[in-house]
Every structure is written in C-alpha cells, then in structure tokens.
Design a protein around this motif. Structure first.
Motif, PDB file in Angstrom:
ATOM      1  N   SER A 124     -30.155 104.756 -44.163  1.00 26.01           N
ATOM      2  CA  SER A 124     -28.973 105.322 -44.806  1.00 26.01           C
ATOM      3  C   SER A 124     -28.418 106.563 -44.109  1.00 26.01           C
ATOM      4  CB  SER A 124     -29.268 105.620 -46.286  1.00 26.01           C
ATOM      5  OG  SER A 124     -30.398 106.443 -46.431  1.00 26.01           O
ATOM      6  N   PRO A 125     -29.252 107.458 -43.507  1.00 22.17           N
ATOM      7  CA  PRO A 125     -28.632 108.599 -42.820  1.00 22.17           C
ATOM      8  C   PRO A 125     -27.758 108.203 -41.628  1.00 22.17           C
ATOM      9  CG  PRO A 125     -30.967 109.018 -43.259  1.00 22.17           C
ATOM     10  CD  PRO A 125     -30.718 107.554 -43.518  1.00 22.17           C
ATOM     11  N   GLU A 126     -27.971 107.004 -41.076  1.00 25.95           N
ATOM     12  CA  GLU A 126     -27.236 106.594 -39.875  1.00 25.95           C
ATOM     13  C   GLU A 126     -26.411 105.339 -40.101  1.00 25.95           C
ATOM     14  OE1 GLU A 126     -30.000 106.119 -36.662  1.00 25.95           O
ATOM     15  OE2 GLU A 126     -31.211 107.810 -37.329  1.00 25.95           O
ATOM     16  N   ILE A 127     -26.114 105.023 -41.355  1.00 22.59           N
ATOM     17  CA  ILE A 127     -25.465 103.741 -41.620  1.00 22.59           C
ATOM     18  C   ILE A 127     -24.092 103.654 -40.960  1.00 22.59           C
ATOM     19  CG2 ILE A 127     -24.543 104.553 -43.827  1.00 22.59           C
ATOM     20  CD1 ILE A 127     -25.690 100.974 -42.849  1.00 22.59           C
ATOM     21  N   PHE A 128     -23.351 104.768 -40.868  1.00 21.30           N
ATOM     22  CA  PHE A 128     -22.055 104.734 -40.189  1.00 21.30           C
ATOM     23  C   PHE A 128     -22.210 104.319 -38.735  1.00 21.30           C
ATOM     24  CE2 PHE A 128     -19.422 107.928 -42.916  1.00 21.30           C
ATOM     25  CZ  PHE A 128     -19.503 107.044 -43.971  1.00 21.30           C
ATOM     26  N   SER A 129     -23.107 104.994 -38.021  1.00 18.54           N
ATOM     27  CA  SER A 129     -23.266 104.707 -36.588  1.00 18.54           C
ATOM     28  C   SER A 129     -23.849 103.316 -36.374  1.00 18.54           C
ATOM     29  CB  SER A 129     -24.156 105.769 -35.936  1.00 18.54           C
ATOM     30  OG  SER A 129     -25.441 105.795 -36.532  1.00 18.54           O
ATOM     31  N   ILE A 130     -24.771 102.885 -37.235  1.00 23.15           N
ATOM     32  CA  ILE A 130     -25.326 101.539 -37.109  1.00 23.15           C
ATOM     33  C   ILE A 130     -24.232 100.500 -37.279  1.00 23.15           C
ATOM     34  CG2 ILE A 130     -26.877  99.852 -38.176  1.00 23.15           C
ATOM     35  CD1 ILE A 130     -28.750 102.178 -38.868  1.00 23.15           C
ATOM     36  N   ALA A 131     -23.384 100.694 -38.281  1.00 21.38           N
ATOM     37  CA  ALA A 131     -22.311  99.734 -38.549  1.00 21.38           C
ATOM     38  C   ALA A 131     -21.338  99.645 -37.378  1.00 21.38           C
ATOM     39  CB  ALA A 131     -21.579 100.111 -39.831  1.00 21.38           C
ATOM     40  N   THR A 132     -20.944 100.796 -36.831  1.00 17.12           N
ATOM     41  CA  THR A 132     -19.976 100.763 -35.723  1.00 17.12           C
ATOM     42  C   THR A 132     -20.608 100.212 -34.443  1.00 17.12           C
ATOM     43  OG1 THR A 132     -20.510 103.097 -35.289  1.00 17.12           O
ATOM     44  CG2 THR A 132     -18.576 102.640 -36.638  1.00 17.12           C
ATOM     45  N   GLU A 133     -21.874 100.515 -34.209  1.00 21.88           N
ATOM     46  CA  GLU A 133     -22.548  99.981 -33.017  1.00 21.88           C
ATOM     47  C   GLU A 133     -22.680  98.470 -33.074  1.00 21.88           C
ATOM     48  OE1 GLU A 133     -26.248 101.981 -32.845  1.00 21.88           O
ATOM     49  OE2 GLU A 133     -25.385 103.932 -32.271  1.00 21.88           O
ATOM     50  N   ARG A 134     -22.662  97.907 -34.269  1.00 18.66           N
ATOM     51  CA  ARG A 134     -22.800  96.455 -34.412  1.00 18.66           C
ATOM     52  C   ARG A 134     -21.458  95.755 -34.599  1.00 18.66           C
ATOM     53  NH1 ARG A 134     -28.321  95.723 -38.040  1.00 18.66           N
ATOM     54  NH2 ARG A 134     -29.681  96.902 -36.643  1.00 18.66           N
ATOM     55  N   GLY A 135     -20.407  96.425 -34.207  1.00 14.23           N
ATOM     56  CA  GLY A 135     -19.114  95.752 -34.132  1.00 14.23           C
ATOM     57  C   GLY A 135     -18.185  95.961 -35.296  1.00 14.23           C
ATOM     58  N   LEU A 136     -18.584  96.726 -36.300  1.00 11.25           N
ATOM     59  CA  LEU A 136     -17.673  96.984 -37.419  1.00 11.25           C
ATOM     60  C   LEU A 136     -16.640  98.013 -36.980  1.00 11.25           C
ATOM     61  CD1 LEU A 136     -17.562  95.983 -40.402  1.00 11.25           C
ATOM     62  CD2 LEU A 136     -18.531  98.200 -41.023  1.00 11.25           C
ATOM     63  N   PRO A 137     -15.362  97.797 -37.281  1.00 11.02           N
ATOM     64  CA  PRO A 137     -14.356  98.791 -36.904  1.00 11.02           C
ATOM     65  C   PRO A 137     -14.694 100.160 -37.488  1.00 11.02           C
ATOM     66  CG  PRO A 137     -13.316  96.765 -37.658  1.00 11.02           C
ATOM     67  CD  PRO A 137     -14.777  96.620 -37.943  1.00 11.02           C
ATOM     68  N   GLU A 138     -14.455 101.199 -36.711  1.00 10.32           N
ATOM     69  CA  GLU A 138     -14.811 102.548 -37.156  1.00 10.32           C
ATOM     70  C   GLU A 138     -14.127 102.912 -38.464  1.00 10.32           C
ATOM     71  OE1 GLU A 138     -14.882 107.100 -35.357  1.00 10.32           O
ATOM     72  OE2 GLU A 138     -14.479 105.372 -34.054  1.00 10.32           O
ATOM     73  N   SER A 139     -12.913 102.420 -38.658  1.00  7.38           N
ATOM     74  CA  SER A 139     -12.191 102.721 -39.891  1.00  7.38           C
ATOM     75  C   SER A 139     -12.816 102.046 -41.107  1.00  7.38           C
ATOM     76  CB  SER A 139     -10.729 102.277 -39.773  1.00  7.38           C
ATOM     77  OG  SER A 139     -10.658 100.870 -39.529  1.00  7.38           O
ATOM     78  N   ALA A 140     -13.580 100.972 -40.879  1.00 10.13           N
ATOM     79  CA  ALA A 140     -14.194 100.240 -41.983  1.00 10.13           C
ATOM     80  C   ALA A 140     -15.606 100.703 -42.290  1.00 10.13           C
ATOM     81  CB  ALA A 140     -14.212  98.740 -41.668  1.00 10.13           C
ATOM     82  N   ALA A 141     -16.215 101.499 -41.390  1.00  8.34           N
ATOM     83  CA  ALA A 141     -17.597 101.925 -41.585  1.00  8.34           C
ATOM     84  C   ALA A 141     -17.829 102.657 -42.906  1.00  8.34           C
ATOM     85  CB  ALA A 141     -18.045 102.785 -40.411  1.00  8.34           C
ATOM     86  N   PRO A 142     -16.898 103.527 -43.354  1.00  7.98           N
ATOM     87  CA  PRO A 142     -17.140 104.206 -44.639  1.00  7.98           C
ATOM     88  C   PRO A 142     -17.275 103.256 -45.825  1.00  7.98           C
ATOM     89  CG  PRO A 142     -15.447 105.362 -43.402  1.00  7.98           C
ATOM     90  CD  PRO A 142     -15.724 104.095 -42.669  1.00  7.98           C
TER      91      PRO A 142
END
Length: 229
Positions: A74-92
């Motif tokens: 959970s502390p890195e869920i934003f970076s994990i999501a974006t590194e795996r192809g999720l658009p940065e705007s959708a990470a939140p």
C-alpha cells in the motif's frame, strides 16, 4: 482536492474535524439497552485468562498475518500501478477503489459470518488474501486495481469478523479489553509489513504475502472452542 489546494496538514485537520463531528454525534446518542430483572450476567474470560490460552495466540498470529498481503504494497501502490502500465492519471483510483472495497468487506464479511459461521468466513478471507496476492503479483494495467481491491476487501472483512470471533471464543463480559489485546496482532503485523516493504524487493514481497495468507489460514483452522468448565 483539499490536499492539493491547501496541503496535507490542512487535509488531515479537516478529516479530523469531520470524524469528530460524525463520531462524536453518534456516540452522544448511543444508549445502553434497558436492564431487566431477567437479564443474566455476562460470562467470559478476562484478559489474564485469555492470554494464557492457545486460542488467543493462534488468533493473534492469524490477525498479524492478514496484514502483509495489503500493507507490504500500500505505501507504493501508485508507483506499482504506473509501472505496470496504468495511466498515471488513473493511479489514484487505486485508493478510491481500495477504500470502497474495504467498506464492502467490513459490511459483507461479518454479515456472512452471522449466517455461515465465523471460521468459514475467515477461511474464505485468508484464501481470498492468498488468491488476491497471486493475482496482484501478475496483474497489469487496470487489473492491478481489481487485484488490490480484492486484497483490501478481504483484509478489512477479516478485521471486521475477528471481534465477533473473539467474543464467541472468550465470551462477552470482557470483550472490549480482550479484543484490544487481539488487535495487538494487527499492530505487530502492520509494523512487520512496513519493515518488509523497506527491506525486501517487490518479487520477494509477493511471495511473502501469499505465504502469510496461507499460514494465517492454518492458524484459524487450528483454533478450537475452549473446553467447557
């Protein structure tokens, strides 16, 4: 929006004010049920008796092991999501969806335990955490959100079932204090999860999450009712 405009300190202050109003108002209108002459005194172990039981130790370990599948990431869920192809705007949206799934778990898992039994639902919780951890390890793009929401659903659901399970085992008379001691397992699991998230690479954390969920399942399986005196 509040955090972006005025900063995180103001955001937390506003959140605290809202919680004070909502929780304080709710507490102010709560009343104990009327006592009748036929009411039986509540029975149960106090914390000194509970702490000596094998059941308590197993439950505390199981509670601790429910934390890593979520809190290792959970502390890195934003970076994990974006590194795996999720658009940065959708990470939140991982936080939004995770919070919604957490609320659903807190409602549905206890309701299910009232009908199916506490242990059956807890079996499902730990199996769900194990399966969700495997899915999260391989998830890409939008599936990252689905896998993370699965983990938060079962993590919060298990946390909501545990107080009732604890009361079933040790009685209602000292249920508040007893659950406080059981919740120490959650605190320990949270601390170890943080240390693991800082010390271990991501791949090792995925394996640890699956292992913790499965060992937690075994702990719940080993819990037996207290012998009747």
């Amino acid at each position: 929006l509040v955090g972006e405009r005025w900063g995180i300190r103001i955001c937390f202050a506003a959140l605290g004010a809202v919680m004070l109003v909502v929780c304080g108002s709710g507490a102010a209108i709560l009343q104990d049920p009327p006592q009748t002459g036929q009411t039986r005194p509540l029975q149960g172990l106090d914390h000194t008796q509970m702490l000596r039981t094998r059941q308590y130790k197993l439950c505390a370990v199981a509670v601790a092991l429910s934390a890593p599948p979520v809190l290792l990431f959970s502390p890195e869920i934003f970076s994990i999501a974006t590194e795996r192809g999720l658009p940065e705007s959708a990470a939140p949206f991982s936080i939004v969806l995770g919070s919604a799934a957490s609320a659903a778990g807190r409602l549905l898992c206890p309701a299910g335990s009232d009908r199916l039994g506490r242990k059956r639902v807890l079996y499902g919780v730990y199996l769900g955490l194990a399966a969700g951890s495997v899915a999260f390890a391989f998830a890409r793009e939008w599936w990252v959100l689905a896998a993370y929401a699965t983990l938060t659903f079962f993590y919060s659901g298990g946390a909501a079932v545990q107080p009732a399970f604890n009361s079933d085992l040790f009685g209602l008379r000292h249920a508040g204090v007893n659950y406080g001691f059981l919740a120490l397992g959650m605190s320990g699991g949270s601390l170890l999860s943080y240390l693991g998230s800082q010390a271990l690479p991501l791949e090792a954390r995925h394996g640890l999450a699956v292992g913790c969920a499965l060992v937690g399942l075994v702990c719940v399986r080993l819990v037996k009712p207290l012998p009747q005196s």
